[in-house]
Design an enzyme around this catalytic site. Structure first.
Site, mmCIF file in Angstrom:
data_model
loop_
_atom_site.group_PDB
_atom_site.id
_atom_site.type_symbol
_atom_site.label_atom_id
_atom_site.label_comp_id
_atom_site.label_asym_id
_atom_site.label_seq_id
_atom_site.Cartn_x
_atom_site.Cartn_y
_atom_site.Cartn_z
ATOM 1 N N THR A 191 0.817 -1.213 0.000
ATOM 2 C CA THR A 191 0.000 0.000 0.000
ATOM 3 C C THR A 191 0.848 1.261 0.000
ATOM 4 O OG1 THR A 191 -1.450 1.327 1.431
ATOM 5 C CG2 THR A 191 -0.120 -0.324 2.518
ATOM 6 N N TYR A 214 -1.896 0.305 10.045
ATOM 7 C CA TYR A 214 -2.131 -0.402 8.779
ATOM 8 C C TYR A 214 -0.876 -0.368 7.904
ATOM 9 C CZ TYR A 214 -3.812 -1.158 4.026
ATOM 10 O OH TYR A 214 -3.951 -1.609 2.739
HETATM 11 N N1 LIG Z 1 -8.879 -1.018 -1.387
HETATM 12 C C1 LIG Z 1 -7.797 -0.209 -1.448
HETATM 13 O O1 LIG Z 1 -7.888 0.992 -1.762
HETATM 14 C C2 LIG Z 1 -6.438 -0.782 -1.145
HETATM 15 C C3 LIG Z 1 -5.332 0.068 -1.249
HETATM 16 C C4 LIG Z 1 -4.061 -0.447 -0.990
HETATM 17 C C5 LIG Z 1 -3.892 -1.788 -0.682
HETATM 18 N N2 LIG Z 1 -4.976 -2.598 -0.590
HETATM 19 C C6 LIG Z 1 -4.746 -4.019 -0.264
HETATM 20 O O2 LIG Z 1 -5.413 -4.832 -1.217
HETATM 21 C C7 LIG Z 1 -5.787 -6.074 -0.627
HETATM 22 C C8 LIG Z 1 -7.237 -6.385 -0.967
HETATM 23 O O3 LIG Z 1 -8.066 -5.335 -0.477
HETATM 24 P P1 LIG Z 1 -9.612 -5.221 -0.872
HETATM 25 O O4 LIG Z 1 -9.927 -3.767 -1.007
HETATM 26 O O5 LIG Z 1 -9.930 -6.146 -1.998
HETATM 27 O O6 LIG Z 1 -10.295 -5.747 0.478
HETATM 28 P P2 LIG Z 1 -11.487 -6.799 0.700
HETATM 29 O O7 LIG Z 1 -11.829 -6.700 2.159
HETATM 30 O O8 LIG Z 1 -12.576 -6.611 -0.297
HETATM 31 O O9 LIG Z 1 -10.782 -8.181 0.399
HETATM 32 C C9 LIG Z 1 -10.040 -8.907 1.361
HETATM 33 C C10 LIG Z 1 -10.403 -10.382 1.177
HETATM 34 O O10 LIG Z 1 -9.575 -11.157 2.043
HETATM 35 C C11 LIG Z 1 -10.392 -12.075 2.761
HETATM 36 N N3 LIG Z 1 -9.684 -12.336 4.021
HETATM 37 C C12 LIG Z 1 -9.391 -11.441 4.997
HETATM 38 N N4 LIG Z 1 -8.673 -12.048 5.971
HETATM 39 C C13 LIG Z 1 -8.493 -13.351 5.588
HETATM 40 C C14 LIG Z 1 -7.812 -14.450 6.158
HETATM 41 N N5 LIG Z 1 -7.172 -14.369 7.337
HETATM 42 N N6 LIG Z 1 -7.814 -15.629 5.494
HETATM 43 C C15 LIG Z 1 -8.465 -15.752 4.301
HETATM 44 N N7 LIG Z 1 -9.128 -14.719 3.708
HETATM 45 C C16 LIG Z 1 -9.138 -13.528 4.347
HETATM 46 C C17 LIG Z 1 -11.736 -11.392 2.912
HETATM 47 O O11 LIG Z 1 -12.811 -12.286 3.116
HETATM 48 C C18 LIG Z 1 -11.852 -10.689 1.548
HETATM 49 O O12 LIG Z 1 -12.425 -11.529 0.580
HETATM 50 C C19 LIG Z 1 -5.491 -5.923 0.861
HETATM 51 O O13 LIG Z 1 -4.281 -6.581 1.142
HETATM 52 C C20 LIG Z 1 -5.336 -4.424 1.070
HETATM 53 O O14 LIG Z 1 -4.471 -4.121 2.133
HETATM 54 C C21 LIG Z 1 -6.245 -2.129 -0.814
HETATM 55 O O1 LIG Z 2 -16.554 9.323 4.005
HETATM 56 C C1 LIG Z 2 -15.388 9.650 3.749
HETATM 57 C C2 LIG Z 2 -14.393 8.709 3.390
HETATM 58 C C3 LIG Z 2 -13.109 9.160 3.145
HETATM 59 N N1 LIG Z 2 -12.812 10.472 3.236
HETATM 60 C C4 LIG Z 2 -11.445 10.937 2.933
HETATM 61 O O2 LIG Z 2 -11.107 10.495 1.644
HETATM 62 C C5 LIG Z 2 -9.715 10.172 1.577
HETATM 63 C C6 LIG Z 2 -9.568 8.747 1.103
HETATM 64 O O3 LIG Z 2 -10.049 7.879 2.124
HETATM 65 P P1 LIG Z 2 -10.347 6.329 1.882
HETATM 66 O O4 LIG Z 2 -10.934 5.796 3.148
HETATM 67 O O5 LIG Z 2 -11.126 6.157 0.634
HETATM 68 O O6 LIG Z 2 -8.914 5.706 1.608
HETATM 69 P P2 LIG Z 2 -7.545 5.855 2.415
HETATM 70 O O7 LIG Z 2 -6.710 6.864 1.672
HETATM 71 O O8 LIG Z 2 -7.764 6.062 3.872
HETATM 72 O O9 LIG Z 2 -6.917 4.393 2.288
HETATM 73 C C7 LIG Z 2 -6.955 3.634 1.087
HETATM 74 O O10 LIG Z 2 -5.781 3.825 0.359
HETATM 75 C C8 LIG Z 2 -4.621 3.622 1.112
HETATM 76 C C9 LIG Z 2 -3.475 3.892 0.170
HETATM 77 O O11 LIG Z 2 -3.395 5.267 -0.142
HETATM 78 C C10 LIG Z 2 -4.621 2.254 1.768
HETATM 79 O O12 LIG Z 2 -3.945 1.291 1.083
HETATM 80 C C11 LIG Z 2 -5.962 1.699 2.247
HETATM 81 O O13 LIG Z 2 -6.043 0.278 2.235
HETATM 82 C C12 LIG Z 2 -7.089 2.162 1.462
HETATM 83 O O14 LIG Z 2 -8.232 1.965 2.266
HETATM 84 C C13 LIG Z 2 -9.171 10.392 3.004
HETATM 85 O O15 LIG Z 2 -8.598 11.658 3.071
HETATM 86 C C14 LIG Z 2 -10.417 10.356 3.881
HETATM 87 O O16 LIG Z 2 -10.312 11.117 5.063
HETATM 88 C C15 LIG Z 2 -13.764 11.407 3.582
HETATM 89 O O17 LIG Z 2 -13.478 12.599 3.685
HETATM 90 N N2 LIG Z 2 -15.031 10.964 3.825
#
Ligand SMILES: NC(=O)c1ccc[n+]([C@@H]2O[C@H](COP(=O)([O-])OP(=O)(O)OC[C@H]3O[C@@H](n4cnc5c(N)ncnc54)[C@H](O)[C@@H]3O)[C@@H](O)[C@H]2O)c1
Ligand SMILES: O=c1ccn([C@@H]2O[C@H](COP(=O)(O)OP(=O)(O)O[C@H]3O[C@H](CO)[C@H](O)[C@H](O)[C@H]3O)[C@@H](O)[C@H]2O)c(=O)[nH]1
Length: 330
Positions: free
Chosen positions: A118, A142
């Site tokens: 991330t 995180y």
């Molecule tokens: N969504 C974002 O903006 C974002 C940004 C940066 C990094 N990531 C990373 O991407 C990855 C996927 O995120 P996502 O947004 O798809 O989240 P998500 O919650 O939709 O997916 C996570 C999946 O992992 C499964 N899971 C969680 N813990 C588990 C365990 N112990 N064993 C088996 N399965 C398990 C959950 O059931 C789910 O299907 C994560 O590693 C997250 O840190 C996401």
């Molecule tokens: O209802 C909301 C939700 C979010 N935000 C703002 O929007 C921005 C983005 O927030 P998100 O919750 O959408 O995402 P984050 O930047 O906190 O984090 C996401 O991106 C990160 C990488 O930049 C991490 O990897 C993490 O897993 C993923 O959730 C932040 O400034 C947050 O404060 C608001 O103002 N209102």
């Protein structure tokens, strides 16, 4: 050989599964405990093993049974503010369990690892965009839980001879352009998802967490990458590793930041709906701005994004949110 996708029933993992199948990969196995993922998010030809990534007996048996040579490890807990209130839970889910998974997988013969890291590993960079070799100073549990996993993977790869690609995602958004998957997490906290729900009348209002940041309009800046573009980055990373390519750590973003207020404007414009926006205090753990230095992944993997357009990303998110509510899935 087969690929094991941990967390493949979740948002980003399910898009990687689609990218693999679309590219003709025959065998894709998903390991997911369904804590935040959904069985219905997977196409029927995918084998789903329901269980925990830290269950080493299950990982060993799955790797051997399906002759898995590569693991893409998505499973994690992902909400930055939750990690501030439950740090030990995050270190368990993201660090301790990653250690158990890697140990079992590598002992069972896995040769390649793709890891979901991330932008949060960078913390609060002094300048943006951030290149991959910038020093990492995460400012929330995180980010630290993921950075420790990066260190473990690099050290274990050096000691045990597997190769890896660590992908540092910036803010992931949007949905499969063909409408096959999207972000389905109940009670989601991600900005674009929450804003589309407000536009569709599923939430009464949206809060902006902080308008006093040192950014042009005072709200936080983020680099929003479309989820199928990100899934494609994983697919090319897998080809790279299987082709004997070297281990890499790569940012996944477009190199352009949008503020929270700009995103809200785009959601209102694309949806044609107005909704109440409340200006609230800062949320714990949020960096002011984070934008990817986005060249290395293009240069090393030849990755070329197809959906670098916030209007299109928001349109996909709106369409997915609408389809979830029509299917009573939210
Ligand atoms: N969504 C974002 O903006 C974002 C940004 C940066 C990094 N990531 C990373 O991407 C990855 C996927 O995120 P996502 O947004 O798809 O989240 P998500 O919650 O939709 O997916 C996570 C999946 O992992 C499964 N899971 C969680 N813990 C588990 C365990 N112990 N064993 C088996 N399965 C398990 C959950 O059931 C789910 O299907 C994560 O590693 C997250 O840190 C996401
Ligand atoms: O209802 C909301 C939700 C979010 N935000 C703002 O929007 C921005 C983005 O927030 P998100 O919750 O959408 O995402 P984050 O930047 O906190 O984090 C996401 O991106 C990160 C990488 O930049 C991490 O990897 C993490 O897993 C993923 O959730 C932040 O400034 C947050 O404060 C608001 O103002 N209102």
């Amino acid at each position: 050989m087969a690929v094991l996708v941990t967390g493949g029933a979740g948002y980003i993992g399910s898009h990687m599964v689609l990218a693999l199948l679309d590219a003709g990969h025959e065998e894709v196995v998903v390991l997911d405990d369904l804590s935040t993922g959904f069985e219905w998010a997977l196409p029927p030809e995918v084998k789903l093993v329901v269980g925990d990534v830290a269950d080493q007996a299950l990982v060993t048996a799955t790797v051997r049974q399906h002759r898995i040579d590569a693991v893409a490890h998505f499973a994690a807990r992902i909400v930055v503010p939750d990690s501030v209130t439950d740090p030990l839970g995050y270190y368990l889910a993201n660090t301790v369990k990653t250690r158990a998974l890697i140990e079992a997988a590598v002992r069972a013969g896995v040769r390649h690892v793709i890891f979901s890291s991330t932008a949060a590993v960078y913390g609060e960079p002094e300048t943006v965009p951030v290149p991959e070799d910038l020093a990492t100073h995460p400012i929330n549990p995180y980010g630290r839980s993921k950075l420790m996993s990066e260190w473990m993977i690099r050290d274990a790869a050096a000691a045990h001879g597997f190769s890896y690609v660590i992908l540092r995602y910036f803010n992931v958004a949007g949905a499969d352009p063909r409408g096959r998957s999207g972000q389905s997490t109940p009670n989601a906290t991600h900005l674009i998802k929450v804003a589309t729900q407000a536009a569709l009348g599923q939430r009464t209002h949206l809060e902006v967490f902080g308008t006093d940041y040192p950014t042009p309009d005072g709200s936080c800046l983020r680099d929003y990458i479309q989820v199928s573009d990100l899934a494609e980055a994983h697919r090319v990373a897998l080809d790279h590793l299987r082709g004997g390519g070297e281990s890499l750590t790569l940012n996944c973003g477009y190199g352009r930041g949008y503020s929270v207020l700009e995103v809200i404007d785009v959601v209102k414009t694309v949806s044609g709906r107005d909704f109440e926006v409340r200006l609230s205090p800062r949320r714990p753990g949020d960096p002011a701005r984070i934008v990817a230095g986005a060249d290395r992944i293009r240069d090393t993997l030849g990755w070329r994004p197809k959906h670098d357009d916030l209007t299109g990303i928001v349109g996909q998110a709106l369409a997915w949110e609408d389809s979830l509510s029509k299917r009573n899935l939210r």
